[in-house]
Scaffold this motif. Structure first.
Motif, PDB file in Angstrom:
ATOM      1  N   GLY A 143       0.780  -1.229   0.000  1.00  0.00           N
ATOM      2  CA  GLY A 143       0.000   0.000   0.000  1.00  0.00           C
ATOM      3  C   GLY A 143       0.811   1.277   0.000  1.00  0.00           C
ATOM      4  N   ARG A 144       2.136   1.205   0.022  1.00  0.00           N
ATOM      5  CA  ARG A 144       2.972   2.403   0.029  1.00  0.00           C
ATOM      6  C   ARG A 144       3.015   3.067  -1.335  1.00  0.00           C
ATOM      7  NH1 ARG A 144       8.160   1.545   0.451  1.00  0.00           N
ATOM      8  NH2 ARG A 144       8.606   3.689   1.178  1.00  0.00           N
ATOM      9  N   GLY A 145       2.898   2.319  -2.367  1.00  0.00           N
ATOM     10  CA  GLY A 145       3.048   2.880  -3.710  1.00  0.00           C
ATOM     11  C   GLY A 145       4.480   2.961  -4.150  1.00  0.00           C
ATOM     12  N   LEU A 146       5.397   2.602  -3.225  1.00  0.00           N
ATOM     13  CA  LEU A 146       6.824   2.679  -3.504  1.00  0.00           C
ATOM     14  C   LEU A 146       7.494   1.351  -3.181  1.00  0.00           C
ATOM     15  CD1 LEU A 146       7.570   6.179  -1.939  1.00  0.00           C
ATOM     16  CD2 LEU A 146       7.305   5.671  -4.382  1.00  0.00           C
ATOM     17  N   ILE A 147       8.569   1.073  -3.909  1.00  0.00           N
ATOM     18  CA  ILE A 147       9.374  -0.112  -3.668  1.00  0.00           C
ATOM     19  C   ILE A 147      10.739   0.346  -3.166  1.00  0.00           C
ATOM     20  CG2 ILE A 147      10.454  -2.154  -4.703  1.00  0.00           C
ATOM     21  CD1 ILE A 147       7.460  -2.369  -4.570  1.00  0.00           C
ATOM     22  N   ALA A 148      11.131  -0.138  -1.959  1.00  0.00           N
ATOM     23  CA  ALA A 148      12.422   0.241  -1.383  1.00  0.00           C
ATOM     24  C   ALA A 148      13.524  -0.634  -1.943  1.00  0.00           C
ATOM     25  CB  ALA A 148      12.361   0.103   0.132  1.00  0.00           C
ATOM     26  N   HIS A 149      14.707   0.014  -2.172  1.00  0.00           N
ATOM     27  CA  HIS A 149      15.859  -0.707  -2.695  1.00  0.00           C
ATOM     28  C   HIS A 149      16.971  -0.725  -1.659  1.00  0.00           C
ATOM     29  CE1 HIS A 149      14.008  -0.854  -6.653  1.00  0.00           C
ATOM     30  NE2 HIS A 149      13.735   0.462  -6.533  1.00  0.00           N
ATOM     31  N   LEU A 150      17.970  -1.561  -1.852  1.00  0.00           N
ATOM     32  CA  LEU A 150      19.057  -1.737  -0.888  1.00  0.00           C
ATOM     33  C   LEU A 150      19.903  -0.478  -0.718  1.00  0.00           C
ATOM     34  CD1 LEU A 150      20.269  -5.341  -1.818  1.00  0.00           C
ATOM     35  CD2 LEU A 150      18.867  -4.646   0.136  1.00  0.00           C
ATOM     36  N   ASP A 151      19.950   0.363  -1.750  1.00  0.00           N
ATOM     37  CA  ASP A 151      20.760   1.569  -1.648  1.00  0.00           C
ATOM     38  C   ASP A 151      20.024   2.710  -0.954  1.00  0.00           C
ATOM     39  OD1 ASP A 151      18.899   2.177  -3.530  1.00  0.00           O
ATOM     40  OD2 ASP A 151      20.312   2.632  -5.147  1.00  0.00           O
ATOM     41  N   GLY A 152      18.809   2.402  -0.444  1.00  0.00           N
ATOM     42  CA  GLY A 152      18.036   3.412   0.273  1.00  0.00           C
ATOM     43  C   GLY A 152      17.102   4.229  -0.580  1.00  0.00           C
TER      44      GLY A 152
END
Length: 317
Positions: A143-152
């Protein structure tokens, strides 16, 4: 049929040649010690029957004009002559539509609507009213609409396109699904057809002289013989052979043991045949204590040999 010794030996040699592991010496060199004629009789009664039963068919209604006027005829009132097979075929089946038997019926799955509520995105509330969830929380981004990546860093969720919500995966949030029963037609056309089956019931009997008693019946049944009697009628009676009480009794036994006709079927025709199959019994000897016998059966002179004295020891044939 009278067979000469040269012909008898040629038939035996040809038969042995078809068994690659059999030894050739007995067929070539053993003496023909005895030749006897011992005919067999094959009797048959073919009963050609017809069976009919009703079959209901339901297809989605496409709006066409249906045939529902007038009285629908019964199964045995239909004219099947255009489908009728030649007499005494082993089997044939036809499906014939009954005139004036069509009717339109509402689909019970969707109550005539053509669509049903999607069970994924529609629910009933406490008041019993149907409520629809237009969108669901995206399972990929929670539900965030965003995908987090390892580089922040973050990137927009491709599944929900950054909204955090997705449409119903089953109906794309229409709230409705096409009824699988009626294919969204909302109703069916119901009609009746008659399934007609024709088949031949076969009764078969063999009698052979005592010298040919060791030959299986199916050997005589396959063999080509001379037809002594053939009669066809709606119901055959036993043949009366004025010069042979044996054949008269044989015919009576065949008629008495006719195949059982199902209660719902009708007999179209019967055919009664009696055939004589010529059989020659031959005894071969090595001139000492060893011997074997074989039979030459039918007009095609087929050899029946069960205990040949020189078969392959490994029994690979």
């Amino acid at each position: 049929q009278s067979l000469q010794e040269d012909e008898i030996r040629d038939l035996l040699i040809d038969h042995v040649h078809h068994h690659c592991c059999w030894g050739k010496r007995p067929a070539w060199s053993w003496k023909i010690s005895k030749v006897e004629d011992c005919n067999a009789y094959v009797g048959t009664l073919e009963t050609f029957i017809e069976e009919r039963d009703l079959v209901e068919e339901c297809v989605p209604y496409d709006g066409r004009i249906i045939d529902e006027g007038g009285r629908a005829p019964g199964p045995w009132e239909l004219d099947t002559r255009s489908h009728f097979p030649p007499l005494f075929v082993s089997s044939k089946e036809a499906l014939i539509k009954v005139p004036h038997s069509e009717s339109v019926e509402q689909c019970t799955g969707c109550l005539g609507q053509g669509d049903i509520a999607c069970h994924v995105c529609t629910i009933y509330d406490d008041s019993g009213n149907l409520q629809q969830r237009k969108k669901f929380t995206c399972s990929r981004c929670n539900g965030r609409g965003l995908i987090a990546h390892l580089d922040g860093s973050d990137s927009s969720c491709k599944e929900c396109k950054g909204s955090g919500k997705v449409y119903c995966p089953r109906c794309h949030s229409r709230g409705l699904l096409a009824c699988e029963h009626c294919k969204s037609a909302g109703s069916f056309v119901s009609s009746m057809s008659v399934r007609v089956k024709w088949r031949t019931l076969l009764s078969r009997k063999v009698i052979a002289s005592s010298h040919a008693a060791s030959v299986p019946d199916d050997v005589f049944q396959r063999a080509k013989g001379v037809e002594l009697y053939c009669h066809e009628s709606q119901q055959c009676q036993a043949a009366d052979f004025q010069d042979s009480a044996l054949l008269s009794r044989f015919s009576q036994e065949i008629i008495r043991e006719r195949a059982t006709v199902p209660p719902a079927a009708r007999v179209v025709s019967e055919r009664h045949r009696i055939t004589v199959v010529p059989v020659t019994r031959v005894l071969m000897s090595d001139g000492k204590r060893r011997w074997f016998k074989f039979y030459i059966v039918g007009l095609k002179k087929e050899v029946y040999l069960k205990n040949y004295p020189q078969k392959c020891c490994c029994q690979c044939c």
